[in-house]
Scaffold this active site. Structure first.
Site, PDB file in Angstrom:
ATOM      1  N   TYR A 193      65.176  -6.695  32.277  1.00 13.17           N
ATOM      2  CA  TYR A 193      64.076  -7.018  31.369  1.00 13.17           C
ATOM      3  C   TYR A 193      64.400  -6.792  29.891  1.00 13.17           C
ATOM      4  O   TYR A 193      63.647  -7.236  29.032  1.00 13.17           O
ATOM      5  CB  TYR A 193      62.817  -6.223  31.753  1.00 13.17           C
ATOM      6  CG  TYR A 193      63.006  -4.725  31.843  1.00 13.17           C
ATOM      7  CD1 TYR A 193      62.956  -3.924  30.716  1.00 13.17           C
ATOM      8  CD2 TYR A 193      63.227  -4.111  33.081  1.00 13.17           C
ATOM      9  CE1 TYR A 193      63.117  -2.548  30.800  1.00 13.17           C
ATOM     10  CE2 TYR A 193      63.405  -2.742  33.174  1.00 13.17           C
ATOM     11  CZ  TYR A 193      63.338  -1.954  32.032  1.00 13.17           C
ATOM     12  OH  TYR A 193      63.510  -0.593  32.130  1.00 13.17           O
ATOM     13  N   HIS A 225      64.310   3.279  32.899  1.00 10.49           N
ATOM     14  CA  HIS A 225      63.018   3.954  33.053  1.00 10.49           C
ATOM     15  C   HIS A 225      63.164   5.121  34.019  1.00 10.49           C
ATOM     16  O   HIS A 225      62.684   6.227  33.756  1.00 10.49           O
ATOM     17  CB  HIS A 225      61.968   2.962  33.563  1.00 10.49           C
ATOM     18  CG  HIS A 225      60.647   3.591  33.845  1.00 10.49           C
ATOM     19  ND1 HIS A 225      59.799   4.018  32.847  1.00 10.49           N
ATOM     20  CD2 HIS A 225      60.024   3.878  35.020  1.00 10.49           C
ATOM     21  CE1 HIS A 225      58.712   4.544  33.398  1.00 10.49           C
ATOM     22  NE2 HIS A 225      58.829   4.463  34.708  1.00 10.49           N
ATOM     23  N   ARG A 285      64.283   4.563  24.265  1.00 14.27           N
ATOM     24  CA  ARG A 285      64.790   5.085  25.539  1.00 14.27           C
ATOM     25  C   ARG A 285      66.151   4.445  25.792  1.00 14.27           C
ATOM     26  O   ARG A 285      66.244   3.260  26.089  1.00 14.27           O
ATOM     27  CB  ARG A 285      63.804   4.729  26.651  1.00 14.27           C
ATOM     28  CG  ARG A 285      64.083   5.376  27.985  1.00 14.27           C
ATOM     29  CD  ARG A 285      63.174   4.793  29.059  1.00 14.27           C
ATOM     30  NE  ARG A 285      63.627   3.485  29.504  1.00 14.27           N
ATOM     31  CZ  ARG A 285      62.828   2.466  29.842  1.00 14.27           C
ATOM     32  NH1 ARG A 285      61.519   2.587  29.739  1.00 14.27           N
ATOM     33  NH2 ARG A 285      63.331   1.314  30.251  1.00 14.27           N
TER      34      ARG A 285
END
Length: 351
Positions: free
Chosen positions: A264, A255, A251
């Site tokens: 993160y 998100h 990805r």
């Protein structure tokens, strides 16, 4: 387990063919895949821009996963089923979903859940893994009716830690339903890396407990995805039951547009991943399928399609917040009525 489930590739990062055993990859197939992948990438980038401008709501980008979404649904027939997550609108657009309605979905209108006539596209599942039993149920119904239709179910790596995933695989195994479980392992379940949300070395190995044929593919290789999904579809049509496919992908962005992946993800992670559109472009150039004039014309046509869809979407009125309350129960419970009144009062509106 990584040795038992090696990642299947058809082409490498530079677009060189590495598996001579695959069927003939002709120009028609290549250009069809490229058109779909470029189309959904332009859609995705436009949607992010619209969200940043406040013209649609929170949006989950899928850039980097184009090969997984396009290659898989290209293996389906017109009457098959697609069960998407909230990140699989690239797949549904490729399968025939209307682009205007897809934008409307992210603008909060219920019309976005309605597929075109004759297309079996389930509404996007936002709760994790809830679509898995639904997909198995649809496949079971098709089998009971005596058709050869199959159901393709998308889900992320985090979904494999949910009970619905295991219930779905167990049911599909017991009743040998024509279901293709298609996992897009983009390495993160929201902000949690895959190695922290499961102890299994692969997702493909989770099919062993249910005696379901399972494979891992390079999810950024559209041909690997297409040919392995095609095998699974043909097996399902011929009564061979379900298949679990783990497409290892990446990805590129956040998100959702409400997320900050720098919180993160380690610095530099993913920079070595060659995105699937670029990889296919390498393949086209290596095999004399690249036509600069055709590509520029294609970009122009697809950009116009996306812009026209946005214009059509914005002709609709704003979504009615009362719909959140009025179309859940036949007879609205008292508690929900109180919530509705409270919300409308917050908006300065009467019921």
């Amino acid at each position: 387990m990584e040795e038992q489930f090696p990642i299947i590739k058809v082409m490498d990062d530079q677009g060189n063919l590495v598996d001579e055993s695959v069927e003939n990859i002709d120009e028609k197939l290549v250009k069809q895949a490229y058109r779909h992948m470029l189309r959904i990438r332009l859609f995705d980038r436009k949607a992010i821009s619209l969200q940043r401008q406040g013209r649609i709501g929170t949006y989950p980008p899928f850039e980097g996963q184009e090969a997984s979404q396009v290659g898989s649904v290209m293996a389906l027939g017109d009457h098959d089923w697609v069960f998407p997550t909230y990140r699989d609108h690239g797949a549904t657009l490729t399968f025939g979903a209307d682009m205007v309605r897809t934008f409307l979905y992210w603008n909060g209108r219920a019309e976005g859940c309605v597929p075109p006539e004759g297309k079996n596209i389930f509404p996007a599942a936002v709760p994790i893994a809830t679509q898995v039993p639904h997909a198995v149920g649809a496949a079971w119904a098709e089998k009971r009716k005596g058709t050869d239709h199959v159901a393709l179910c998308f889900f992320g790596d985090g979904a494999t830690s949910e009970g619905d995933f295991h219930e779905g695989l167990n049911f599909a195994s017991v009743f040998q339903t024509p279901t293709i479980f298609f996992n897009q392992n983009n390495r993160y379940a929201i902000s949690v890396p895959v190695e922290k949300q499961m102890n299994s070395k692969t997702i493909a190995q989770k099919g062993l407990a249910y005696d379901i044929p399972s494979v891992r593919v390079d999810g950024n290789d559209v041909f690997a995805v297409y040919f392995e999904t095609k095998k699974a579809v043909e097996r399902a049509r011929n009564g061979g039951g379900p298949t679990l496919i783990e497409a290892v992908t990446w990805r590129t962005g956040a998100h959702t547009t409400a997320d900050d992946p720098t919180k993160y993800r380690p610095d530099g992670q993913g920079e070595d991943v060659v995105n699937p559109v670029e990889r296919l472009e390498h393949f086209m150039k290596n095999n004399d399928f690249w036509d600069e004039a055709w590509v520029e014309q294609l970009k122009s046509e697809l950009t116009e399609e996306v812009e026209s869809a946005v214009e059509a979407m914005e002709q609709y009125s704003k979504p009615n917040p009362e719909d959140l309350f009025d179309h859940v129960y036949a007879n609205t419970p008292e508690q929900l009525s109180e919530q509705k009144q409270s919300y409308l009062a917050l908006l300065g509106r009467d019921s």
